[in-house]
Structures are given as structure tokens and as C-alpha cells.
Design an enzyme around this catalytic site. Structure first.
Site, PDB file in Angstrom:
ATOM      1  N   PHE A   1       4.876   4.239  10.624  1.00  0.00           N
ATOM      2  CA  PHE A   1       6.010   4.671  10.520  1.00  0.00           C
ATOM      3  C   PHE A   1       6.631   3.482   9.805  1.00  0.00           C
ATOM      4  CE2 PHE A   1       4.759   6.768  14.220  1.00  0.00           C
ATOM      5  CZ  PHE A   1       5.120   8.119  14.174  1.00  0.00           C
TER       6      PHE A   1
ATOM      7  N   ASP B   1       1.719   6.086   1.380  1.00  0.00           N
ATOM      8  CA  ASP B   1       1.135   6.048   2.997  1.00  0.00           C
ATOM      9  C   ASP B   1       0.464   7.185   3.147  1.00  0.00           C
ATOM     10  OD1 ASP B   1       1.734   3.253   3.708  1.00  0.00           O
ATOM     11  OD2 ASP B   1       3.726   3.827   3.498  1.00  0.00           O
TER      12      ASP B   1
ATOM     13  N   ASP C   1       2.633  -5.749   4.293  1.00  0.00           N
ATOM     14  CA  ASP C   1       3.297  -4.216   4.331  1.00  0.00           C
ATOM     15  C   ASP C   1       3.834  -4.177   5.911  1.00  0.00           C
ATOM     16  OD1 ASP C   1       3.519  -1.567   4.326  1.00  0.00           O
ATOM     17  OD2 ASP C   1       1.867  -0.903   4.162  1.00  0.00           O
TER      18      ASP C   1
ATOM     19  N   HIS D   1      -2.584   4.032   0.186  1.00  0.00           N
ATOM     20  CA  HIS D   1      -2.950   3.332   1.455  1.00  0.00           C
ATOM     21  C   HIS D   1      -3.283   4.233   2.525  1.00  0.00           C
ATOM     22  CE1 HIS D   1      -1.055   0.902   5.194  1.00  0.00           C
ATOM     23  NE2 HIS D   1      -2.527   0.884   5.407  1.00  0.00           N
TER      24      HIS D   1
HETATM   25  C1  DX5 Z   1       3.564   1.614   7.755  1.00  0.00           C
HETATM   26  C2  DX5 Z   1       3.294   1.942   6.177  1.00  0.00           C
HETATM   27  C3  DX5 Z   1       4.184   0.852   5.389  1.00  0.00           C
HETATM   28  C4  DX5 Z   1       5.924   1.464   5.775  1.00  0.00           C
HETATM   29  C5  DX5 Z   1       6.510   0.316   5.177  1.00  0.00           C
HETATM   30  O1  DX5 Z   1       2.434   2.340   8.451  1.00  0.00           O
HETATM   31  O2  DX5 Z   1       1.970   1.281   6.017  1.00  0.00           O
HETATM   32  O3  DX5 Z   1       3.891   1.169   4.259  1.00  0.00           O
HETATM   33  O4  DX5 Z   1       6.096   2.651   5.024  1.00  0.00           O
HETATM   34  O5  DX5 Z   1       7.942   0.561   5.512  1.00  0.00           O
HETATM   35  P1  DX5 Z   1       8.811  -0.574   6.015  1.00  0.00           P
HETATM   36  O6  DX5 Z   1       9.214  -1.450   5.038  1.00  0.00           O
HETATM   37  O7  DX5 Z   1      10.157   0.342   6.403  1.00  0.00           O
HETATM   38  O8  DX5 Z   1       8.427  -0.981   7.292  1.00  0.00           O
HETATM   39 ZN    ZN Z   2       1.621   1.122   3.657  1.00  0.00          ZN
END
Ligand code: DX5
Ligand code: ZN
Length: 206
Positions: free
Chosen positions: A142, A34, A170, A65
């Protein structure tokens, strides 16, 4: 179900090398990175140098991402790392076509991330050239948030409208949700918090 752990959720950076070695023994499909610029989302994460270093120390393909406004400045840096796919938010730019073309000409796949407030219908004109839709089930920024499950309807919509690429989810994904996600036709998931809590429980020492 294809699983890519989101490295954002692992914060013990001084032990990161050990983590990559443990992940090498897991049945995962790749690593999800991310990338955040503190403007598009209210958080900062993963600049190009760190992503390049991760690429050098893992055998897994990287799924990047991008949660950034400054695609013009940074996209080339991430292309040079040769990830499997670059996923960006269509609302981050006024015209998505040059970015899609730029990514495609390097033989890297392209994906659209669909923010919870973004209407998936608007992405339809580009479906023939977009390899993956990443349906966001949390507000980006987050890890560790609860899943906004109403967004799963977007997966059903894309499948019912004959989208030929893969639909991934996601945000807030837990192992307990896998059966439900399969019913929606989800092809793959990104897992942060839930993946690493389980991994750390199962692993002797990272
Ligand atoms: C949020 C991110 C996600 C996140 C997923 O902005 O794009 O990829 O890190 O983490 P969890 O599974 O803890 O929601
Ligand atoms: Zn992500």
C-alpha cells in the site's frame, strides 16, 4: 535525485489520461508501476493490459515493480510491454537466475526489491548482473505508509560494499527527506502519496 511517481497512489482512474498529460510537464525520471497479485502482498494492482495501455499513453519509461508470486506466468507479458526495468523480489522465486537471464536477453534492465525483512547481504552474489536495488522502506502492498527509515542503512551497506548499480528507495518518501536520503547515497526515489498530494495542490485541474 531521480524521482519516479508511483501510480498506485493515484486512484482517480477516470481522470488518468489527464494525469499522464500533467506528468509529461514534470521533471520526473519515469513512472513506477506497482504490480500486485493479492498473494505476495495483500493487495491487487495493475495487470498487463492496463500497463500496456499506460505505456501507449506516456512518453516516460516504465519501471515495473513486481510484487507477485506468479513470475512464471506473468513475466513474459510484462517483458512484451518493453519497460525500462523489471524489479522483482528475490524471495518470490527459488532460483533468481533464469528470471534475470530472461529479462536481460530482452535488453530490459533488472532490479531486486529488498523487502524490509529481507537481508540485503543475500543479494550480493547477484550484484554484478543486477542494475538496481530498490530498498523498500515500507512493507509492500500500500502507498501512504510512514517510512521505516532504519532500512536506509541497506543503501549505505550496498554502497560501502562497492555495489556498482543504482540504489533507490521506495516507501514513505517525502520531499523533506531528500537531503537525508542524499547523505545515504540514494540515487533515486519512488514517491506515491507525497508526490501526488503536492502535485494536486500545485495543479489547476487534472
Ligand atoms: C508499496 C509500493 C510503493 C508505494 C509508494 O508496496 O511499492 O511504490 O506505492 O507509495 P508511498 O510513497 O505513498 O509510500
Ligand atoms: Zn513500488
Amino acid at each position: 535525485m531521480k524521482i519516479t511517481p508511483s501510480l498506485l497512489a493515484y486512484t482517480d482512474w477516470l481522470k488518468f489520461d489527464g494525469l499522464l498529460r500533467v506528468l509529461d510537464k514534470c521533471s520526473i525520471n519515469g513512472l513506477h508501476v506497482d504490480i500486485m497479485d493479492g498473494h505476495f502482498v495483500p493487495n491487487l494492482a495493475f495487470g498487463p493490459d492496463l500497463v500496456r495501455s499506460i505505456a501507449m499513453h506516456t512518453s516516460y519509461p516504465l519501471d515495473l515493480h513486481l510484487m507477485i508470486n506468479c513470475l512464471d506466468i506473468l513475466l513474459d507479458h510484462y517483458l512484451r510491454i518493453n519497460p525500462r526495468i523489471i524489479i522483482f523480489h528475490p524471495e518470490a522465486c527459488t532460483n533468481v537466475i533464469p528470471y534475470i537471464e530472461n529479462i536481460k536477453k530482452t535488453n530490459i534492465q533488472v532490479g531486486f526489491a529488498i523487502h524490509p525483512d529481507y537481508p540485503i547481504e543475500e543479494t550480493k552474489p547477484f550484484w554484478h548482473i543486477v542494475d538496481r536495488l530498490l530498498i523498500m522502506t515500507v512493507y509492500p502492498g500500500f502507498s501512504g505508509q510512514a517510512m521505516l527509515a532504519q532500512n536506509l542503512e541497506k543503501v549505505m551497506y550496498a554502497k560501502s560494499q562497492n555495489y556498482k548499480g543504482e540504489c533507490w528507495v521506495d516507501g514513505g518518501v517525502t520531499f523533506e527527506r531528500f537531503e537525508e536520503l542524499k547523505k545515504y547515497g540514494v540515487d533515486g526515489v519512488v514517491m506515491g502519496n507525497s508526490f501526488f498530494s503536492t502535485l494536486l495542490e500545485c495543479t489547476i485541474r487534472i
